[in-house]
Write an enzyme that holds these catalytic residues in place. Structure first.
Site, PDB file in Angstrom:
ATOM      1  N   SER A 232       0.822  -1.208   0.000  1.00  0.00           N
ATOM      2  CA  SER A 232       0.000   0.000   0.000  1.00  0.00           C
ATOM      3  C   SER A 232       0.857   1.258   0.000  1.00  0.00           C
ATOM      4  CB  SER A 232      -0.922   0.013   1.221  1.00  0.00           C
ATOM      5  OG  SER A 232      -0.181   0.272   2.407  1.00  0.00           O
ATOM      6  N   LYS A 234       0.341   3.945   1.774  1.00  0.00           N
ATOM      7  CA  LYS A 234       0.529   4.435   3.141  1.00  0.00           C
ATOM      8  C   LYS A 234       1.743   3.775   3.785  1.00  0.00           C
ATOM      9  CE  LYS A 234      -1.759   4.804   7.660  1.00  0.00           C
ATOM     10  NZ  LYS A 234      -2.999   4.505   8.433  1.00  0.00           N
ATOM     11  N   GLY A 236       4.097   2.102   2.196  1.00  0.00           N
ATOM     12  CA  GLY A 236       5.257   2.377   1.361  1.00  0.00           C
ATOM     13  C   GLY A 236       5.881   3.728   1.656  1.00  0.00           C
ATOM     14  N   GLU A 253       6.884  -0.304  -5.071  1.00  0.00           N
ATOM     15  CA  GLU A 253       5.771  -0.561  -5.987  1.00  0.00           C
ATOM     16  C   GLU A 253       4.495  -0.496  -5.157  1.00  0.00           C
ATOM     17  OE1 GLU A 253       3.764  -4.076  -8.605  1.00  0.00           O
ATOM     18  OE2 GLU A 253       5.938  -4.177  -8.329  1.00  0.00           O
ATOM     19  N   CYS A 287      -2.559  -4.329  -8.196  1.00  0.00           N
ATOM     20  CA  CYS A 287      -2.299  -2.890  -8.197  1.00  0.00           C
ATOM     21  C   CYS A 287      -2.591  -2.246  -9.551  1.00  0.00           C
ATOM     22  CB  CYS A 287      -0.854  -2.614  -7.788  1.00  0.00           C
ATOM     23  SG  CYS A 287       0.371  -3.504  -8.782  1.00  0.00           S
TER      24      CYS A 287
END
Length: 485
Positions: A232, A234, A236, A253, A287
């Site tokens: 995610s 957040k 990341g 990613e 994603c």
């Protein structure tokens, strides 16, 4: 393949053993809730041992002839091919993935390892001239150092291998932290594969733990030089900031909010098929999935009628059934989050022309129309079988809608004029756009990565080799230099 219950250990320093924690992790089937196996969790002490082991084993790995290194990585592909049916079963049981999803993921994994196997032979350096007489400048491409990889739950086999195999191919030691929802497919199975392939003991390590056990130790540990994270935005963001604070390179990613744009001259029937695959493959837990279908007003009625019919026909249920297209989402929390965002979308004015039931981990497809860019369903990543449909009248309006998001990972444009699609695609602020194709694309030699809050860095092919190596300048003066004092 070894019985699945032999894969419920940590793999540290070439040894299969329990973690030192008193805490356990129960690995469950997301479709029926059945217990698959149980792990004793790793502690910070285990993480420390794994990193030290990876660092110590790098010297041995880099003394091996590059052709032998290549053969070792290719052995991993052979092992996967010999155990493909067993691996498929684990993907179904641990991920809730369908057989189609399993075949797709395994194919990506094999291609990625085959590409990484070329790295030992492709670490090219340079010899450059000097401003000084009698001097030679050499640039050596060197392994960057130990790499810490943090695996996601949705495509854990492939998205772990996407960093693990190139990092090893480039000469680095690796420690992989498996996601707690998928500790086998995103962790210990990969350890088994590389162990059987003949990778030196200790070079590759897998820890199964969580942040409640180890906090930020995995990122803050002094040994790793690179932290590769998939997950995610957040989380990341936190990992990226933490890595930079400790002078490590982050490769991120992250989330997506892909737009699937259908222009007025598109083949509607083909667009329906491609849009369905782009959104509902693996329950929309990808994603690159198309969160937003953006359709030209002139073909909207035809498209939405056919699209609704197509999505309503998709079978939801047991992923072991070969006819099933939509299996369970990862857990009940994910299902509850999807219900909340659907309800919020309807509250904000979206119209559910198809509204599936939600029971436990099972989420049937929902199509929301009359969606505008200010709605939560258009701004947030919909990590499940839910899609927003929007309309436009001009190409410029389509571009504006597509770009009205904090994310920038993938996208698609459908049109009978390929060059028109390319020119529009150039104006969409994402790392990838696919003309007359699906939004879900990943190829082993093509640069993959996002813009904005969808990530940092590029992987695959030459870009992975660049990310996981560093350049070292060694100069040689073949005569004595004139020293000014």
């Amino acid at each position: 393949m070894t019985n699945i219950n032999s894969l419920n250990k940590q793999y540290i320093a070439g040894t299969w053993r329990d973690g030192r924690s008193n805490n356990t992790l129960t690995d469950k089937n997301p479709y029926n809730g059945e217990r698959i196996t149980q792990f004793k969790m790793a502690t910070t002490e285990d993480v420390d041992e794994a990193y030290k082991s990876a660092q110590d084993a790098m010297d041995e790995w880099n003394q091996i002839n590059p052709y032998k290194q290549r053969d070792t990585l290719e052995n991993a592909v052979t092992y996967i091919e010999e155990h493909e049916e067993d691996i498929t079963d684990i993907i179904i049981d641990e991920l809730g993935g369908t057989r189609l999803k399993a075949a797709f993921e395994i194919g990506l994994v094999k291609d990625m390892i085959k590409e990484a196997a070329t790295f030992p032979l492709n670490k090219e350096g340079k010899i450059l001239p000097s401003v000084e007489n009698g001097k030679e400048n050499r640039l050596y491409r060197m392994p960057a150092g130990v790499v810490g990889v943090i695996s996601p739950f949705n495509f854990p086999f492939f998205l772990s291998i996407k960093s693990v195999a190139p990092a090893i191919g480039a000469g680095n030691g690796v420690v992989l932290k498996a996601h707690e929802e998928t500790p086998i497919m995103g962790g210990t199975l990969i350890a088994k594969i590389f162990e059987e392939a003949g990778v030196p003991k200790g070079l590759f390590n897998v820890v199964v733990t969580d942040i409640n056990e180890i906090g930020d130790t995995f990122v803050e540990h002094p040994i790793p030089r690179i932290i590769s994270f998939t997950g995610s935005t957040k989380v990341g963001s936190h990992i990226g900031q933490l890595a930079v604070k400790h002078f490590k390179k982050p490769i991120l990613e992250l989330g997506g909010n892909s737009a699937f744009i259908i222009l007025d001259d598109a083949d509607v029937d083909y667009a329906v098929e491609a849009a369905a695959f782009s959104r509902f493959t693996h329950q929309g837990q990808i994603c690159m999935s198309a969160n937003r279908i953006i359709v030209h007003q002139s073909i909207y009625d035809e498209f939405i009628t056919k699209y609704k019919e197509k999505i309503a026909s998709l079978k939801t249920g047991d992923p072991r059934d070969p006819d099933t297209v939509i299996g369970p989402v990862v857990n009940e929390g994910a299902a509850e989050n999807l219900k909340a965002i659907i309800d919020k979308g309807i509250e904000q004015g979206a119209t559910p022309i198809l509204k599936g039931d939600i029971s436990g981990n099972m989420v049937e497809p929902t199509i929301l129309t009359d969606v505008t860019s200010d709605m939560a369903v258009a701004q947030e990543e919909l990590f499940g079988p839910v899609v927003s449909v929007m309309t436009f009248e001009t190409d410029e309006e389509a571009i504006k809608i597509a770009n009205d998001t904090e994310f920038g990972l993938s996208g698609a444009v459908h049109t009978s004029d390929g060059e028109r699609g390319v020119q529009l695609a150039k104006k969409v602020h994402t790392g990838m756009v696919h003309v007359n194709d699906i939004t879900i694309n990943d190829e082993p030699i093509v640069a993959f990565g996002g813009e904005k809050k969808s990530g940092m860095g590029r992987l695959n092919g030459d870009w992975s080799l660049e990310e996981f190596t560093t350049l070292k300048w060694i100069s040689v003066h073949y005569q004595q230099r004139e020293i000014p004092y």
